[in-house]
Motif scaffolding. Structure first.
Motif, mmCIF file in Angstrom:
data_model
loop_
_atom_site.group_PDB
_atom_site.id
_atom_site.type_symbol
_atom_site.label_atom_id
_atom_site.label_comp_id
_atom_site.label_asym_id
_atom_site.label_seq_id
_atom_site.Cartn_x
_atom_site.Cartn_y
_atom_site.Cartn_z
ATOM 1 N N LEU B 68 0.836 -1.206 0.000
ATOM 2 C CA LEU B 68 0.000 0.000 0.000
ATOM 3 C C LEU B 68 0.865 1.248 0.000
ATOM 4 O O LEU B 68 0.579 2.212 -0.720
ATOM 5 C CB LEU B 68 -0.927 -0.002 1.223
ATOM 6 N N PHE B 69 1.923 1.225 0.798
ATOM 7 C CA PHE B 69 2.803 2.401 0.859
ATOM 8 C C PHE B 69 3.393 2.693 -0.528
ATOM 9 O O PHE B 69 3.435 3.844 -0.967
ATOM 10 C CB PHE B 69 3.945 2.186 1.863
ATOM 11 N N VAL B 72 0.660 4.191 -2.784
ATOM 12 C CA VAL B 72 0.289 5.569 -2.457
ATOM 13 C C VAL B 72 1.426 6.525 -2.814
ATOM 14 O O VAL B 72 1.201 7.575 -3.422
ATOM 15 C CB VAL B 72 -0.115 5.692 -0.982
ATOM 16 N N ASN B 73 2.644 6.144 -2.466
ATOM 17 C CA ASN B 73 3.773 7.023 -2.756
ATOM 18 C C ASN B 73 3.889 7.309 -4.246
ATOM 19 O O ASN B 73 4.130 8.435 -4.656
ATOM 20 C CB ASN B 73 5.080 6.410 -2.237
ATOM 21 N N SER B 75 1.398 6.937 -6.503
ATOM 22 C CA SER B 75 0.166 7.473 -7.095
ATOM 23 C C SER B 75 -0.045 8.939 -6.773
ATOM 24 O O SER B 75 -0.821 9.615 -7.435
ATOM 25 C CB SER B 75 -1.037 6.657 -6.615
ATOM 26 N N CYS B 76 0.618 9.445 -5.727
ATOM 27 C CA CYS B 76 0.471 10.863 -5.408
ATOM 28 C C CYS B 76 0.998 11.702 -6.570
ATOM 29 O O CYS B 76 0.469 12.758 -6.868
ATOM 30 C CB CYS B 76 1.214 11.205 -4.114
ATOM 31 N N MET B 98 -7.920 0.374 -2.534
ATOM 32 C CA MET B 98 -7.518 1.705 -2.967
ATOM 33 C C MET B 98 -7.667 1.830 -4.482
ATOM 34 O O MET B 98 -8.193 2.826 -4.982
ATOM 35 C CB MET B 98 -6.058 1.905 -2.536
ATOM 36 N N HIS B 101 -11.224 2.043 -5.582
ATOM 37 C CA HIS B 101 -11.716 3.396 -5.275
ATOM 38 C C HIS B 101 -11.240 4.390 -6.343
ATOM 39 O O HIS B 101 -11.969 5.313 -6.716
ATOM 40 C CB HIS B 101 -11.203 3.792 -3.900
#
Lengths: 420, 420
Positions: B68-69, B72-73, B75-76, B98, B101
């Motif tokens: 997940l990290f 997210v890192n 995809s930002c 995620m 979503h």
């Protein structure tokens, strides 16, 4: 409380992200908790730390995945300095993992499940400002030790969503199992009928029954137990009522149906474990303010009671400010989330409703009361024990009748058991 | 396979994020799987869709939160168009939530647990390109129905981390329980000694034993069962070996210790459920290429076997390209993750190792083999059944001896059971 003298030392802009449900069916919804946080914010910036400025963003956590989505969507722009919430376990878990990875402190009055006690890895940045289920379970440990009980049957209702009772009872299970007691359990699936015959069969095999379930389920079980004469002192019954204890004492045996008087008798054998309530003068002002705000928000007066979550999130901001002040004074900054978190742990301070003590693992020590029916005519309840988590002591009230907690000798003898 | 004629129609830049562990102890590590994905990428862009260009980022998923990290890192900055992986269940769950979503398709050759079958909510964008544990369990359903067995004992080893055997057996449990069979289970905690006496006691009460455990544990159990004469036909034994079946057939009864000949006899009663292997000419080229790359990466020759994960992630890129082509042709774009996902479901295509069929729920139909020892002198195994998921049919080989799967009448009679 000793307030720092050089308050002017703290000049900081703090971004706070509050992750709670918008939906008011939750007693920790944004509209309910917001006034408590705003009360703390105003007080902190106004009196205590004039240079400390909180910008608070309230985002919907729902009670599930939405919490992580809200965190990530906001954090891609700018990461917050502090996260308050989530409360629901399944919402909290990924948020705390992500925040710990990002070195952001998280303070919650929820996330009470036993799993969150593991702070060495993925939940390293979590501080719990309300007593966890494991802390509540200490009350049972103290009672079991004091009265020499050996066996317990845990009965809980599971909704497979929030799972409050599952996690509540998990705490009791963890504690008593580790201490060597014989622990059994029964799950009642929500919306399934309660098989009281099956439950009674299992009660026969135990000594102490600990329940966490809806009021109707508890009443059904107590009525069934009473009819089988299990409420005569051969078994000890407990119900756990953590978040709405104020409404419980006036007698949830009462329904206005034909079983009321029978239920009142049955409940004379039912003890209740709740959060201990303290009252101090300042708390009255807080309560009045919060209630007013909640009513202004259009939430019915019935539901305007101040609860553990409102107190907790108020105190969370206070605790963060104390820790931040200490960390900044030591030459570090708000970006050092790990150090701020450490500074919040193993610390006591004066919260809105009384003394708050955070243990060395970042979890609040809890005070709990055991209530019993002290007047069987009117069916009213009073506290007979108080358990104080900070020194793990059990206080007995003069009104206690020890006989009530002493197991009577069984008339019924269990047959030889199968080897496990 | 019918390839689209107007290949020039597809001019797209696709950002792919691959989330797999860096660590080569996993047979689906980045260094192992990367050659398979690159093989597909080159082939797709080179021959089939010259205008289709994949940029592939490989990020470490570990086997937990890191996935997940990493998502997210990355995809930002910019969200990927497609995610391949993760494989480990606990790594996959938050990533798929995620991604769903964010409307990004996820294709994994892992995430095989039963929970991921729920595509209506949080796992809406997941396509599984390898057969899930629930698909594997259909093999048991077919066998139980065919042979009229009634009771099963599931024995599995749990490491409390990856939990492969827990999730494997969960699939069998879900299927057989729903179909009305009596299902019991025993957990063996990893690093605890195996209590064969306790296990034997439970085997007495069942008909069919299904195991998922390490080779040593299985051997201990089979030796104990053999010594109690439980391998004489009164019980049917299965072991599930999904990911390293090629090494299993040469006889894991063999250790070079003094129990080898006893173990060989014991294993004559042990059936093995594995993935069915198919071979086609093109697959040989793929295998040779992938092996070469893995060896170049310095991973020992022993571990260079092509496995389900390599095939799966290869075919994942192929499937995505087919769906993307269809979606773009219909006037939509790569940004419509939900439509691309739908287009991948309920579809068959020619994969690198043979026909691939994705069901209407986005999960691959699986083909499995049941192996038994066909030569008790040499102790060699051969397939006696093949189960084909696409039409749920059971194929029997001429070499099968039906007696081997027919429960012999018991010499031992179980006593009257306690009511549950």
């Amino acid at each position: 409380i000793l307030l720092p003298v050089r308050t002017s030392a703290l000049n900081e802009e703090i971004e706070v992200l509050v992750l709670l449900p918008k939906n008011n069916t939750y007693i920790f919804s944004i509209p309910r908790v917001r006034p408590a946080i705003e009360y703390a914010r105003t007080r902190l910036s106004g009196d205590l730390y004039p240079g400390l400025n909180f910008t608070v963003h309230y985002e919907n956590s729902d009670c599930g995945n939405e919490a992580l989505f809200s965190l990530v969507n906001r954090s891609c722009m700018k990461k917050p300095d502090l996260i308050l919430g989530p409360v629901c376990e399944y919402a909290a878990a990924p948020v705390i993992r992500m925040a710990s990875h990002w070195n952001i402190p998280v303070i919650s009055a929820g996330a009470l499940a036993t799993g969150f006690s593991q702070k060495d890895k993925e939940y390293s940045h979590l501080t719990r400002i309300a007593p966890s289920y494991l802390k509540m379970a200490e009350t049972f440990s103290a009672l079991f030790e004091h009265f020499g009980w050996n066996r317990v049957l845990l009965i809980y209702e599971d909704d497979s969503e929030e799972r409050n009772c599952y996690f509540t009872v998990e705490g009791v299970h963890s504690s008593l199992h580790v201490e060597g007691y014989k622990v059994d359990h029964i799950v009642i699936h929500k919306d399934h009928s309660v098989e009281t015959d099956e439950i009674i069969k299992d009660i026969y095999k135990t000594e102490v029954v600990v329940m966490c379930a809806g009021a109707d389920t508890v009443r059904d079980i107590m009525l069934a137990a009473h009819r089988r004469r299990l409420t005569n002192g051969s078994y000890i019954f407990f119900n756990i009522e953590l978040f709405n204890s104020s409404s419980y004492g006036n007698g949830s045996w009462r329904r206005g149906d034909k079983y009321d008087s029978e239920a009142r008798l049955a409940y004379s054998a039912l003890n209740v474990v709740t959060l201990m309530r303290t009252v101090k003068a300042e708390f009255e002002t807080f309560t009045a303010e919060v209630k007013k705000s909640i009513q202004r928000a259009g939430i019915g007066a019935d539901n305007a009671n101040v609860n553990m979550f409102m107190e907790g999130f108020h105190d969370a901001l206070l605790l963060y400010a104390l820790a931040l002040h200490e960390v900044v004074k030591s030459g570090s900054s708000k970006k050092n989330g790990a150090q701020i978190t450490q500074s919040m742990w193993n610390r006591s301070f004066e919260g809105i409703a009384g003394q708050v003590s955070i243990d060395e693992n970042g979890d609040r020590n809890g005070d709990f009361s055991v209530l019993t029916m002290t007047d069987t005519q009117t069916g009213t309840y009073e506290a007979v024990f108080n358990y104080f988590g900070v020194n793990q002591s059990l206080e007995m009230m003069p009104r206690i009748t020890m006989e009530h907690f002493t197991l009577r000798e069984r008339h019924w003898t269990p047959g030889p058991e199968q080897p496990d």
